[in-house]
Design a protein around this motif. Structure first.
Motif, PDB file in Angstrom:
ATOM      1  N   ILE A 101       0.842  -1.183   0.000  1.00  0.00           N
ATOM      2  CA  ILE A 101       0.000   0.000   0.000  1.00  0.00           C
ATOM      3  C   ILE A 101       0.882   1.240   0.000  1.00  0.00           C
ATOM      4  N   LYS A 102       0.703   2.116  -0.966  1.00  0.00           N
ATOM      5  CA  LYS A 102       1.380   3.405  -0.968  1.00  0.00           C
ATOM      6  C   LYS A 102       0.610   4.373  -0.070  1.00  0.00           C
ATOM      7  N   LEU A 103       1.332   5.031   0.825  1.00  0.00           N
ATOM      8  CA  LEU A 103       0.729   6.005   1.717  1.00  0.00           C
ATOM      9  C   LEU A 103       1.227   7.399   1.364  1.00  0.00           C
ATOM     10  N   THR A 104       0.744   8.389   2.071  1.00  0.00           N
ATOM     11  CA  THR A 104       1.131   9.757   1.770  1.00  0.00           C
ATOM     12  C   THR A 104       1.276  10.535   3.070  1.00  0.00           C
ATOM     13  N   ASN A 105       1.611  11.810   2.968  1.00  0.00           N
ATOM     14  CA  ASN A 105       1.969  12.596   4.148  1.00  0.00           C
ATOM     15  C   ASN A 105       0.777  13.377   4.693  1.00  0.00           C
ATOM     16  N   ASP A 106      -0.317  12.687   4.976  1.00  0.00           N
ATOM     17  CA  ASP A 106      -1.464  13.325   5.607  1.00  0.00           C
ATOM     18  C   ASP A 106      -1.941  12.442   6.759  1.00  0.00           C
ATOM     19  N   ASP A 107      -3.088  12.751   7.330  1.00  0.00           N
ATOM     20  CA  ASP A 107      -3.545  12.022   8.514  1.00  0.00           C
ATOM     21  C   ASP A 107      -4.520  10.889   8.170  1.00  0.00           C
ATOM     22  N   VAL A 111      -4.410 -11.387   2.192  1.00  0.00           N
ATOM     23  CA  VAL A 111      -3.088 -11.153   1.626  1.00  0.00           C
ATOM     24  C   VAL A 111      -2.060 -10.745   2.680  1.00  0.00           C
ATOM     25  N   TRP A 112      -0.799 -11.021   2.369  1.00  0.00           N
ATOM     26  CA  TRP A 112       0.343 -10.434   3.085  1.00  0.00           C
ATOM     27  C   TRP A 112       0.358  -8.957   2.736  1.00  0.00           C
ATOM     28  N   LEU A 113       0.649  -8.091   3.711  1.00  0.00           N
ATOM     29  CA  LEU A 113       0.472  -6.654   3.512  1.00  0.00           C
ATOM     30  C   LEU A 113       1.699  -5.882   3.993  1.00  0.00           C
ATOM     31  N   MET A 114       2.135  -4.923   3.183  1.00  0.00           N
ATOM     32  CA  MET A 114       3.159  -3.984   3.630  1.00  0.00           C
ATOM     33  C   MET A 114       2.717  -2.574   3.297  1.00  0.00           C
ATOM     34  N   ALA A 115       3.279  -1.607   4.022  1.00  0.00           N
ATOM     35  CA  ALA A 115       2.930  -0.201   3.847  1.00  0.00           C
ATOM     36  C   ALA A 115       4.173   0.579   3.465  1.00  0.00           C
ATOM     37  N   ASP A 116       4.081   1.361   2.403  1.00  0.00           N
ATOM     38  CA  ASP A 116       5.210   2.145   1.904  1.00  0.00           C
ATOM     39  C   ASP A 116       4.895   3.629   2.065  1.00  0.00           C
ATOM     40  N   ALA A 117       5.649   4.284   2.958  1.00  0.00           N
ATOM     41  CA  ALA A 117       5.397   5.693   3.272  1.00  0.00           C
ATOM     42  C   ALA A 117       6.094   6.654   2.320  1.00  0.00           C
ATOM     43  N   GLU A 134      -2.867  -3.690  13.992  1.00  0.00           N
ATOM     44  CA  GLU A 134      -4.187  -4.318  13.945  1.00  0.00           C
ATOM     45  C   GLU A 134      -4.457  -4.940  12.584  1.00  0.00           C
ATOM     46  N   ALA A 135      -3.980  -4.280  11.525  1.00  0.00           N
ATOM     47  CA  ALA A 135      -4.225  -4.767  10.166  1.00  0.00           C
ATOM     48  C   ALA A 135      -3.239  -5.856   9.753  1.00  0.00           C
ATOM     49  N   GLY A 136      -2.270  -6.153  10.590  1.00  0.00           N
ATOM     50  CA  GLY A 136      -1.307  -7.196  10.259  1.00  0.00           C
ATOM     51  C   GLY A 136      -0.303  -6.779   9.206  1.00  0.00           C
ATOM     52  N   VAL A 137       0.054  -5.500   9.166  1.00  0.00           N
ATOM     53  CA  VAL A 137       1.088  -5.041   8.243  1.00  0.00           C
ATOM     54  C   VAL A 137       2.405  -5.721   8.611  1.00  0.00           C
ATOM     55  N   ALA A 138       3.075  -6.310   7.630  1.00  0.00           N
ATOM     56  CA  ALA A 138       4.283  -7.088   7.879  1.00  0.00           C
ATOM     57  C   ALA A 138       5.552  -6.258   7.829  1.00  0.00           C
ATOM     58  N   VAL A 139       5.557  -5.192   7.013  1.00  0.00           N
ATOM     59  CA  VAL A 139       6.735  -4.343   6.848  1.00  0.00           C
ATOM     60  C   VAL A 139       6.261  -2.911   6.624  1.00  0.00           C
ATOM     61  N   VAL A 140       6.954  -1.957   7.231  1.00  0.00           N
ATOM     62  CA  VAL A 140       6.739  -0.537   6.942  1.00  0.00           C
ATOM     63  C   VAL A 140       7.985  -0.027   6.229  1.00  0.00           C
ATOM     64  N   GLU A 141       7.796   0.461   5.021  1.00  0.00           N
ATOM     65  CA  GLU A 141       8.924   0.862   4.180  1.00  0.00           C
ATOM     66  C   GLU A 141       9.137   2.370   4.222  1.00  0.00           C
TER      67      GLU A 141
END
Length: 340
Positions: free
Chosen positions: A155-161, A177-183, A201-208
């Protein structure tokens, strides 16, 4: 790789543009097409090919990459080794395209695929993430549902709330699915702390790459419950020392580090320091995914979905099935007799 042959090479360089199926959003950027530099090296019998996208946040683009290669035309056509390229060009897209063209050329000359030249085992299909661009939570959830074949999603994230809601929405849409978040450098320590409970809570496996380049000290003492991966903060092997004790995963991208030669050096050095490995991409066609696929055999996380975003890929191409990427030797880096 073997020493250059005496026969003079013919260098061809061009820029191509491939439109995306739809606009793609990350922190601070929107993409509507992939622009790439294509390098071909012809020895009169076989031709090697490489593709480079560059690194947009370093203003490393095909239009700046092409002059770097043209300035070395005589040296290149006289023949150099990939090891010599490490001193002739800086890390980036130009060296990536040229380095990969030399590897492809050598595979065809030797009649052996690149993975064999590197002393690696025969490749297998690799589980890859499929990326959902940053958008409103309900839009991202819809996009995640469309990825029917995906077994892993980034999941691509962005710089907001709104990032916690984005993650919750995608997880609700795809509980399987296996899930990661890319900031993409979009967080501060406070905003990451605020979003972290939703990630757990969402089971994110990696924060990039949560924090901006230059703010790696923000990782000190973070004690994150989720492993942190470095992307923009690690360009090549020289960046590894500053990341020890701060992140667990190193994202290797050939456009960042400047080709397969440096990617293998980076991968080996990172493993020696105890990092886990990830291979990613800056976008592109199957010609960009293929050399990264070689690196992927060493990685616990693979993110090689670039071709799914473009309206038309190369022929032959990589394929995606059951959430995995497969790259035949005929796409790139195989002997001249390789077929799809």
């Amino acid at each position: 790789m073997t020493e250059p042959r005496n026969a003079r090479l013919k260098l061809r360089v061009r820029i191509e543009k491939l439109p995306l199926v739809q606009a793609f959003h990350i922190t601070g950027y929107t993409f509507t097409e992939f622009e790439m530099l294509i390098v071909e090296l012809d020895d009169g019998e076989v031709c090697g090919r490489g593709e480079g996208i560059g690194v947009y946040y370093r203003r490393d683009t095909p239009s700046t990459m092409q002059p770097q290669i043209e300035a070395l035309r005589d040296v290149i056509e006289s023949g150099v080794t990939c090891e010599q390229l490490l001193d002739l060009l800086p890390a980036g897209g130009a060296r990536n395209a040229l380095d990969c063209a030399f590897w492809d050329l050598e595979a065809k000359r030797q009649g052996q695929p690149v993975w064999q030249l590197l002393g690696m085992q025969a490749p297998r299909p690799l589980l890859t993430t499929f990326t959902v661009g940053a958008d409103d939570p309900e839009v991202m959830a819809d996009e995640a549902r469309k990825l029917l074949d995906a077994r892993a999603i980034k999941i691509k994230l962005t710089n907001d709330d709104g990032n916690a809601e984005r993650v919750r929405a995608v997880r609700a849409a795809r509980p399987d699915v296996w899930l990661m978040a890319d900031a993409n450098q979009g967080f501060t320590p406070d905003s990451l702390a605020a979003a972290m409970p939703a990630f757990v809570e969402a089971g994110v496996a990696v924060v990039e790459q949560p924090f901006p380049v230059g703010q790696e000290a923000w990782l000190d003492g973070l004690d994150s419950p989720i492993p942190i991966a470095a992307d923009e903060s690690v360009q090549d092997h020289h960046d590894l020392p500053k990341l020890e004790g701060r992140v667990k995963v190193i994202n290797i991208k050939l456009d960042k580090c400047g080709g397969l030669t440096e990617a293998m050096r980076l991968a080996n050095a990172a493993r020696e320091r105890g990092f886990e490995l990830m291979v990613g991409n800056m976008g592109g066609s199957s010609w960009s995914m293929a050399p990264a696929f070689v690196v992927g055999a060493m990685c616990s996380v693979v993110d090689l979905d670039g071709p799914v975003f473009i309206s038309a890929d190369r022929t032959p191409s990589v394929s995606y099935r059951d959430g995995r990427i497969w790259c035949p030797d005929s796409v790139w880096g195989g002997p001249a007799t390789a077929v799809a």
